[in-house]
Design an enzyme around this catalytic site. Structure first.
Site, PDB file in Angstrom:
ATOM      1  N   GLY A 100       6.347  -2.470   3.336  1.00 10.13           N
ATOM      2  CA  GLY A 100       6.007  -2.966   4.657  1.00 10.13           C
ATOM      3  C   GLY A 100       6.426  -4.411   4.853  1.00 10.13           C
TER       4      GLY A 100
ATOM      5  N   HIS B  81      -4.649  -3.832  10.616  1.00  6.20           N
ATOM      6  CA  HIS B  81      -5.234  -5.163  10.441  1.00  6.20           C
ATOM      7  C   HIS B  81      -4.698  -6.157  11.460  1.00  6.20           C
ATOM      8  CE1 HIS B  81      -7.224  -8.412   8.389  1.00  6.20           C
ATOM      9  NE2 HIS B  81      -6.083  -9.068   8.231  1.00  6.20           N
TER      10      HIS B  81
ATOM     11  N   GLN C 147      -6.268   7.872   5.463  1.00  5.47           N
ATOM     12  CA  GLN C 147      -5.100   7.779   6.344  1.00  5.47           C
ATOM     13  C   GLN C 147      -3.802   7.569   5.573  1.00  5.47           C
ATOM     14  OE1 GLN C 147      -6.540   5.072   9.885  1.00  5.47           O
ATOM     15  NE2 GLN C 147      -7.844   4.775   8.109  1.00  5.47           N
TER      16      GLN C 147
ATOM     17  N   ARG D 162       0.657  -5.117  -4.964  1.00  8.31           N
ATOM     18  CA  ARG D 162       0.813  -6.070  -3.870  1.00  8.31           C
ATOM     19  C   ARG D 162       1.277  -7.438  -4.372  1.00  8.31           C
ATOM     20  NH1 ARG D 162      -1.031  -4.114   0.886  1.00  8.31           N
ATOM     21  NH2 ARG D 162      -2.512  -2.379   0.868  1.00  8.31           N
TER      22      ARG D 162
ATOM     23  N   ASP E  32       1.115   1.365   9.596  1.00 14.14           N
ATOM     24  CA  ASP E  32       0.794   0.539  10.756  1.00 14.14           C
ATOM     25  C   ASP E  32       1.918   0.489  11.786  1.00 14.14           C
ATOM     26  OD1 ASP E  32      -1.702  -0.125   9.738  1.00 14.14           O
ATOM     27  OD2 ASP E  32      -0.960  -1.892   8.685  1.00 14.14           O
TER      28      ASP E  32
ATOM     29  N   GLY F 154       0.820  -1.207   0.000  1.00 10.46           N
ATOM     30  CA  GLY F 154       0.000   0.000   0.000  1.00 10.46           C
ATOM     31  C   GLY F 154       0.851   1.254   0.000  1.00 10.46           C
TER      32      GLY F 154
ATOM     33  N   GLY G 273       5.074  -7.352   3.852  1.00 12.88           N
ATOM     34  CA  GLY G 273       5.067  -8.194   2.670  1.00 12.88           C
ATOM     35  C   GLY G 273       6.208  -7.891   1.727  1.00 12.88           C
TER      36      GLY G 273
END
Length: 376
Positions: free
Chosen positions: A131, A200, A302, A92, A156, A30, A133
């Site tokens: 991130g 998440h 966000q 992704r 996150d 993302g 992944g």
């Protein structure tokens, strides 16, 4: 403001030329505020300080597989510092998955195609911004023999072995501002307002935004909740003359029954839910308390927009350090922030892991001290 110093001095003395002449750079997962600032810092430093050539890879690992690349020029870096998103594009795609299928035209698996394109573009190294992944894939590429460096990007803040990730503070500012605005409506209309934020698997954003925004209840994935405990808090507020309550809900929050489910069962259970978790919490609270409830899901607000100063600075310092790592030939590492210093940690030590909020976290304990309910 953020970092006191970099652990190792940049290589001004390398007994010759930098270890890298040409490197590829991509952004995966993302988007997050600060990506463009980091790209500018990596490429700008590598070009100006070390005379390297930067190859931009479009749309994350997908572009690496498809060979969708271009040489980054200095003019491409102008004005990137303040821009949100990523000018390289992202996806992704996870080319190192066990069930990856070979390309029907070439018969090659994605990882084989990546190696082919790595050689075709004469890359000496690869810089991957992303991130969990993205950096897990970066670790697998390193295991396959590619020279890889990772940068920690995620709103996150859930990458292990780094105190902070860029993107988090901008998301925190956006979420806090939204909660502030919703707070006034909750007060004016005597309602329960459930505000859903991202997170998440980890509740850092929910915890920090909930505290900063004055949430009465904060629900995060790390603490399974009991709806009766939350209802008790709301009713106690009403009896004390406070006819509204603000509930901050991380998207990955789960109740105590869900916490007992295995991963597969939980995933199916959530897939069967018609709405996101904040809607369920709002409905259950309305039934339990008789108070009117409303929901606001902040969603992609966000992740978008201009990065705040903190993220610009952090991304810049991560990026310049990455260029130094390239020059020194320090591969297979994530550029991380630990105790105010930039360090390199092995990608294999962060691959597949999530940094959760520990129950002993000082911020969590501070929230409990001021009366915030976590539903436990």
């Amino acid at each position: 403001m953020i970092i006191s110093n970099i652990v190792k001095n940049p290589i001004d003395q390398n007994n010759g030329a930098p270890k890298v002449k040409t490197f590829g750079i991509l952004t995966g997962g993302g988007d997050a505020p600060g990506l463009n600032a980091a790209i500018k810092a990596v490429c700008g430093t590598a070009m100006a300080k070390y005379g390297m050539k930067a190859i931009g890879i479009r749309n994350g690992y997908r572009g690496l597989v498809e060979g969708d690349m271009f040489e980054i020029q200095r003019e491409n870096l102008v004005n990137l510092l303040t821009e949100g998103g990523t000018f390289l594009g992202t996806s992704r795609d996870k080319p190192c998955k066990k069930n990856s299928e070979p390309d029907p035209k070439t018969g090659l698996l994605p990882i084989e195609t990546i190696k082919k394109n790595y050689k075709k573009w004469k890359l000496d190294a690869l810089v991957c911004l992303g991130g969990n992944g993205t950096n897990t894939t970066a670790s697998k590429l390193a295991e396959e023999g590619l020279n890889v460096i990772g940068l920690p990007k995620t709103i996150d803040n859930d990458i292990v072995l780094t105190d902070m990730t860029f993107g988090f503070h901008t998301a925190l500012e956006v979420a806090t501002d939204a909660i502030d605005r919703i707070h006034t409506t909750a007060h004016s209309h005597s309602r329960i307002m459930c505000v859903e934020v991202m997170g998440h698997k980890a509740g850092w954003l929910g915890l920090y935004a909930g505290i900063a925004g004055g949430g009465d209840v904060i629900l995060i994935p790390e603490i399974p909740y009991d709806i009766n405990s939350i209802a008790k808090k709301v009713i106690a507020r009403k009896e004390a003359g406070k006819n509204f309550s603000l509930i901050v809900v991380a998207e990955g929050a789960k109740d105590k029954e869900e916490a007992k489910m295995d991963k597969k069962t939980f995933k199916k259970h959530r897939a069967d839910m018609k709405y996101s978790i904040a809607y369920r919490v709002a409905q259950e609270l309305e039934e339990a308390t008789g108070l009117e409830s409303r929901v606001s899901v902040l969603g992609y607000l966000q992740r978008g927009g201009t990065p705040v100063a903190y993220d610009r600075i952090l991304a810049t310092q991560f990026g310049t350090a990455a260029a130094d790592f390239l020059a020194r030939g320090e591969f297979g590492k994530l550029v991380a922030l630990q105790n105010g210093k930039i360090v390199g940690v092995p990608l294999q030590e962060i691959a597949g892991l999530v940094k959760n909020v520990p129950l002993s976290n000082p911020m969590l304990q501070a929230a409990k001290s001021i009366g915030v309910c976590f539903g436990d």
